[in-house]
Design an enzyme around this catalytic site. Structure first.
Site, PDB file in Angstrom:
ATOM      1  N   CYS A 152     -25.482  -9.077  -7.994  1.00 40.69           N
ATOM      2  CA  CYS A 152     -25.263  -8.559  -9.348  1.00 40.69           C
ATOM      3  C   CYS A 152     -25.855  -7.166  -9.503  1.00 40.69           C
ATOM      4  O   CYS A 152     -25.560  -6.474 -10.468  1.00 40.69           O
ATOM      5  CB  CYS A 152     -25.874  -9.493 -10.377  1.00 40.69           C
TER       6      CYS A 152
ATOM      7  N   GLU B 210     -15.584  -6.221 -12.277  1.00 41.22           N
ATOM      8  CA  GLU B 210     -16.520  -6.552 -11.196  1.00 41.22           C
ATOM      9  C   GLU B 210     -15.718  -7.157 -10.039  1.00 41.22           C
ATOM     10  O   GLU B 210     -15.050  -8.181 -10.214  1.00 41.22           O
ATOM     11  CB  GLU B 210     -17.549  -7.576 -11.705  1.00 41.22           C
TER      12      GLU B 210
ATOM     13  N   GLU C 122     -22.373 -25.194  -6.957  1.00 34.78           N
ATOM     14  CA  GLU C 122     -21.810 -26.245  -6.107  1.00 34.78           C
ATOM     15  C   GLU C 122     -21.309 -25.674  -4.780  1.00 34.78           C
ATOM     16  O   GLU C 122     -20.988 -26.413  -3.863  1.00 34.78           O
ATOM     17  CB  GLU C 122     -20.662 -26.955  -6.848  1.00 34.78           C
ATOM     18  N   ARG C 123     -21.269 -24.320  -4.685  1.00 35.31           N
ATOM     19  CA  ARG C 123     -20.722 -23.729  -3.461  1.00 35.31           C
ATOM     20  C   ARG C 123     -21.758 -23.651  -2.343  1.00 35.31           C
ATOM     21  O   ARG C 123     -21.410 -23.683  -1.173  1.00 35.31           O
ATOM     22  CB  ARG C 123     -20.156 -22.343  -3.761  1.00 35.31           C
TER      23      ARG C 123
HETATM   24  P1  NAD Z   1     -19.987 -18.450 -12.022  1.00 39.98           P
HETATM   25  O1  NAD Z   1     -20.049 -17.986 -13.426  1.00 39.98           O
HETATM   26  O2  NAD Z   1     -18.672 -18.828 -11.450  1.00 39.98           O
HETATM   27  O3  NAD Z   1     -20.920 -19.755 -11.823  1.00 39.98           O
HETATM   28  C1  NAD Z   1     -22.264 -19.760 -12.242  1.00 39.98           C
HETATM   29  C2  NAD Z   1     -22.674 -21.189 -12.564  1.00 39.98           C
HETATM   30  O4  NAD Z   1     -21.889 -21.661 -13.655  1.00 39.98           O
HETATM   31  C3  NAD Z   1     -22.443 -22.161 -11.412  1.00 39.98           C
HETATM   32  O5  NAD Z   1     -23.524 -23.073 -11.384  1.00 39.98           O
HETATM   33  C4  NAD Z   1     -21.124 -22.845 -11.770  1.00 39.98           C
HETATM   34  O6  NAD Z   1     -21.055 -24.171 -11.298  1.00 39.98           O
HETATM   35  C5  NAD Z   1     -21.143 -22.829 -13.291  1.00 39.98           C
HETATM   36  N1  NAD Z   1     -19.807 -22.673 -13.876  1.00 39.98           N
HETATM   37  C6  NAD Z   1     -18.727 -22.042 -13.343  1.00 39.98           C
HETATM   38  N2  NAD Z   1     -17.680 -22.085 -14.201  1.00 39.98           N
HETATM   39  C7  NAD Z   1     -18.108 -22.731 -15.301  1.00 39.98           C
HETATM   40  C8  NAD Z   1     -17.497 -23.080 -16.536  1.00 39.98           C
HETATM   41  N3  NAD Z   1     -16.244 -22.749 -16.816  1.00 39.98           N
HETATM   42  N4  NAD Z   1     -18.238 -23.743 -17.451  1.00 39.98           N
HETATM   43  C9  NAD Z   1     -19.517 -24.068 -17.187  1.00 39.98           C
HETATM   44  N5  NAD Z   1     -20.146 -23.773 -16.026  1.00 39.98           N
HETATM   45  C10 NAD Z   1     -19.461 -23.109 -15.096  1.00 39.98           C
HETATM   46  O7  NAD Z   1     -20.705 -17.326 -11.129  1.00 39.98           O
HETATM   47  P2  NAD Z   1     -20.813 -17.262  -9.547  1.00 39.98           P
HETATM   48  O8  NAD Z   1     -19.470 -16.897  -8.991  1.00 39.98           O
HETATM   49  O9  NAD Z   1     -21.510 -18.452  -9.018  1.00 39.98           O
HETATM   50  O10 NAD Z   1     -21.804 -16.028  -9.373  1.00 39.98           O
HETATM   51  C11 NAD Z   1     -21.384 -14.692  -9.348  1.00 39.98           C
HETATM   52  C12 NAD Z   1     -21.521 -14.053 -10.707  1.00 39.98           C
HETATM   53  O11 NAD Z   1     -22.861 -14.145 -11.159  1.00 39.98           O
HETATM   54  C13 NAD Z   1     -21.208 -12.563 -10.686  1.00 39.98           C
HETATM   55  O12 NAD Z   1     -20.503 -12.241 -11.849  1.00 39.98           O
HETATM   56  C14 NAD Z   1     -22.578 -11.910 -10.699  1.00 39.98           C
HETATM   57  O13 NAD Z   1     -22.627 -10.607 -11.215  1.00 39.98           O
HETATM   58  C15 NAD Z   1     -23.335 -12.861 -11.558  1.00 39.98           C
HETATM   59  N6  NAD Z   1     -24.765 -12.764 -11.340  1.00 39.98           N
HETATM   60  C16 NAD Z   1     -25.502 -12.170 -12.314  1.00 39.98           C
HETATM   61  C17 NAD Z   1     -26.857 -12.012 -12.135  1.00 39.98           C
HETATM   62  C18 NAD Z   1     -27.694 -11.345 -13.179  1.00 39.98           C
HETATM   63  O14 NAD Z   1     -28.895 -11.424 -13.073  1.00 39.98           O
HETATM   64  N7  NAD Z   1     -27.113 -10.717 -14.183  1.00 39.98           N
HETATM   65  C19 NAD Z   1     -27.473 -12.489 -10.966  1.00 39.98           C
HETATM   66  C20 NAD Z   1     -26.688 -13.114 -10.005  1.00 39.98           C
HETATM   67  C21 NAD Z   1     -25.317 -13.241 -10.209  1.00 39.98           C
END
Ligand code: NAD
Length: 499
Positions: free
Chosen positions: A280, A382, A175-176
Site C-alpha cells: 500500500c 491502484e 483467506e489468500r
Molecule cells: P481486500 O479489500 O480484498 O481484502 C481485505 C480483507 O477484507 C480480507 O480479509 C478479505 O477477506 C476481506 N474482504 C474482501 N472483500 C470483502 C467484502 N466484500 N466484504 C467484507 N470483507 C471483504 O484487500 P486485499 O486485496 O487483501 O489487500 C490489498 C489492498 O489492501 C490494496 O488496496 C492495498 O492498498 C490495501 N492495503 C492498505 C494498507 C493501508 O495501510 N492503507 C495496507 C495494506 C494493504
C-alpha cells in the site's frame, strides 16, 4: 491435504463452514486448504472472546506486558519458519518477508511498554477535597480484518496493542495467505495468554459480515482495499462500533531537477517493484519536474528493470516474486493493455515473463510507462502490480497540485537537494505519510501509520500512540473525600472551577 483451522478459545477448530484452497503463487499449485468461518463459527469465537474479557481486563497491565515480552521472544525464535510461510503463501522474497516480520515484531516491542502508555492524567484538589483523574479503559471484544499483502505484519499492527490494553480479540486474516497469521497467533497463545483472549477465524465476506453485525464486537480495525474499507466503516459505524478502516493508495514520488537521479532511481526500484508492487506504500507514479529529469530517470531505470531477478519467493537472492493470484495477474495485464491503448508509452514491458521451472506461477516482470497523464486509468486507479508510471510536469507546484487532486493520500516522497522545496512540499501535500529522499516513509512502531482522503476512513491511525487511543476509552473520575470536620449543605448552582 492440510486444512488451516480456526483458533477459538485456545484450541484449533474446523468450524461449520466450507473450506477454500490456498495456492502457492510461485507455482500456481494448491498447497493446503483453509477453513472458512460461517456466522455460527464467528459467533463461537466472539463468545470465547467475550467470556475471556472480564479476567483479562482486570489483569494488571504489567502482567499483560509480560506476555508480550515472551511473545516477542517466541517470534524471534520462530522467525525463519514464519518468514518461509509468508514467502510460500504470498510469493514475496524471503528477505522481504523477514523485513515484514521484523516490522511486526517492533509493534510487539512497543506494546511491551503498555503500563507507561496507559498512564492516565491526574489533578489534585480541583475543588474542596476533590481530586480528578482520567484513565484509559479497554473496550471489550475487538475485531481485526487484514489484507493479503502483509499477512504477518498487519495483524501485528492490531492485536498486540489491543490485547496489551486489556481487550480480547478476534482476527480475520486474508483467506489468500492465512498460514502465518495463524502460526503467529498460536505463538501468542504459547506465550501464556489465557484462552479466548486471541481468536482467529478464517474466511471472507460471510465471516466479516458476522463480525460487523455482532453486537458484542465493540470496535473494528480494517486494512484492505478502499471499496471494502468504506463499506466496513459505514456499516460498522451505523452499528455503533468504533471503526478504523485503512484503504488503498496511489503513491507519487516527485523528482526535482536538482535531485541525485541515480540515488532516486536506485531507491525507486525497491519502492516500485519490491513485493511485486503489492504494497500500500509502493511508489506507482514518478512525477518528474522537467523533461530532462524524466529522460535521465528513465535512462537510469531501464537497465535496472531489465536486470530484475524474478523467481519463486522462497528462493534466496531474488528481487521480486509473483503476484498473489491468477486473477490479480489478469487484472495487472489488463491495466497494462489499457495504458498502451490510452496512449502512454510502455518503455519496459514485463508481460510474457516465464520463469523456468515455475511456468504455472503468477509472474509479471517490471513495467515502466512514460507520458502518462492524469486522465488515464493507469494513473487514477491502484494497479497493485509491478507498474511504474512517469508523469511529466513543469514545476514543483504543478506536482503538488497533481498529487493533491488524487483521491488517495497514503504516502508520497520528494527527491531533492533543496531544503526549502522539501519544507514546502511536506507542508502543503495532502498525504498522510511523507518522505524526503525516503521513498517508503512507513512510520516506525512508536509513531502511527495512516493515509488521508480515501486511504483511511475513521479518525485514528494504525499502531503507535493512536492505537492506544483507538483500543481504549477515556473515563474521567472526580472523587471527594471530605475530612470529618467539613460540613456540607445543598447547593443548586452548576459546580464551577474551584467549586
Ligand atoms: P481486500 O479489500 O480484498 O481484502 C481485505 C480483507 O477484507 C480480507 O480479509 C478479505 O477477506 C476481506 N474482504 C474482501 N472483500 C470483502 C467484502 N466484500 N466484504 C467484507 N470483507 C471483504 O484487500 P486485499 O486485496 O487483501 O489487500 C490489498 C489492498 O489492501 C490494496 O488496496 C492495498 O492498498 C490495501 N492495503 C492498505 C494498507 C493501508 O495501510 N492503507 C495496507 C495494506 C494493504
Amino acid at each position: 491435504m492440510t486444512v488451516i483451522a480456526h483458533l477459538i478459545d485456545g484450541e484449533p477448530h474446523n468450524g461449520t463452514g466450507a473450506s477454500l484452497d490456498v495456492t502457492n503463487p510461485s507455482t500456481g499449485e494448491v498447497i493446503r486448504q483453509v477453513a472458512c468461518a460461517d456466522a455460527a463459527t464467528v459467533e463461537r469465537a466472539v463468545a470465547a472472546a467475550k467470556a475471556a474479557y472480564p479476567a483479562w481486563r482486570d489483569t494488571p497491565p504489567a502482567k499483560r506486558a509480560q506476555v508480550m515480552y515472551r511473545f516477542k521472544q517466541l517470534l524471534e525464535d520462530n522467525a525463519e519458519r514464519l518468514t518461509y510461510l509468508v514467502s510460500e503463501e504470498h510469493g514475496k522474497t524471503l528477505e522481504d518477508a523477514a523485513g515484514e516480520l521484523r516490522r511486526g515484531i517492533e509493534n510487539v516491542e512497543y506494546a511491551c511498554g503498555v503500563p507507561e502508555l496507559l498512564k492516565g492524567e491526574y489533578s489534585h484538589n480541583v475543588g474542596p477535597s476533590i481530586d480528578a483523574w482520567s484513565n484509559f479503559q479497554p473496550l471489550g471484544v475487538v475485531a481485526g480484518i487484514t489484507p493479503f499483502n502483509f499477512p504477518a505484519m498487519v495483524p501485528l499492527w492490531m492485536y498486540p496493542m489491543a490485547i496489551a490494553c486489556g481487550n480480547t480479540f478476534v482476527l480475520k486474516p486474508s483467506e489468500r495467505d492465512p498460514g502465518s497469521a495463524l502460526a503467529i497467533a498460536e505463538l501468542l497463545q504459547e506465550a501464556g495468554l489465557p484462552k479466548g483472549v486471541i481468536n482467529v477465524v478464517h474466511g471472507s465476506r460471510e465471516a466479516v459480515d458476522a463480525l460487523i453485525d455482532s453486537p458484542d464486537v465493540k470496535a473494528l480495525s480494517f486494512v484492505g482495499s478502499t471499496p471494502v474499507a468504506e463499506s466496513i466503516y459505514t456499516r460498522g459505524a451505523a452499528n455503533g462500533k468504533r471503526v478504523q478502516a485503512l484503504g488503498g493508495a496511489k503513491n507519487h514520488a516527485v523528482v526535482l531537477p536538482d535531485a541525485d537521479i541515480e540515488n532516486a532511481a536506485n531507491t525507486l526500484m525497491g519502492a516500485a517493484y519490491g513485493s511485486c508492487g503489492e504494497r500500500c506504500m509502493a511508489i506507482s507514479v514518478a512525477v518528474c519536474v522537467g523533461d530532462e529529469t524524466a529522460d535521465q530517470l528513465i535512462a537510469s531505470l531501464e537497465p535496472k528493470i531489465a536486470a530484475l531477478k524474478i523467481g519463486p519467493g522462497t528462493q534466496k537472492g531474488l528481487d521480486m516474486g509473483p503476484l498473489i493470484t491468477a486473477e490479480q495477474r489478469e487484472k495487472v495485464l489488463g491495466y497494462i493493455e489499457d495504458g498502451v491503448k490510452s496512449g502512454a508509452k510502455l518503455v519496459a514491458d514485463g508481460r510474457g515473463l516465464s520463469v523456468a521451472g515455475h511456468e504455472g506461477g503468477f509472474f509479471v516482470g517490471g513495467c515502466l510507462f512514460d507520458a502518462v497523464t492524469s486522465e488515464m486509468r493507469i494513473y487514477r486507479e491502484e494497479i497493485f502490480g509491478p507498474v511504474l508510471c512517469v508523469v511529466r510536469v513543469e514545476s514543483l507546484d504543478a506536482a503538488i497540485a497533481l498529487i493533491n487532486a488524487h483521491e488517495y493520500g497514503n504516502g508520497t516522497c520528494l527527491f531533492t537537494r533543496d531544503g526549502e522545496a522539501a519544507r514546502r512540499f511536506a507542508d502543503s501535500i495532502e498525504v498522510g505519510m511523507v518522505g524526503i529522499n525516503v521513498p517508503l516513509p512507513v512510520p516506525v512502531a512508536y509513531h502511527s501509520f495512516g493515509g488521508w482522503k480515501r486511504s483511511l476512513f475513521g479518525d485514528l491511525h494504525a499502531y503507535g500512540p493512536d492505537a492506544v487511543r483507538f483500543y481504549t476509552r477515556r473515563k474521567a473520575i472526580s472523587q471527594r473525600w471530605p475530612s470529618s470536620f467539613e460540613t456540607t449543605h445543598a447547593e443548586f448552582h452548576f459546580p464551577s472551577g474551584g467549586q
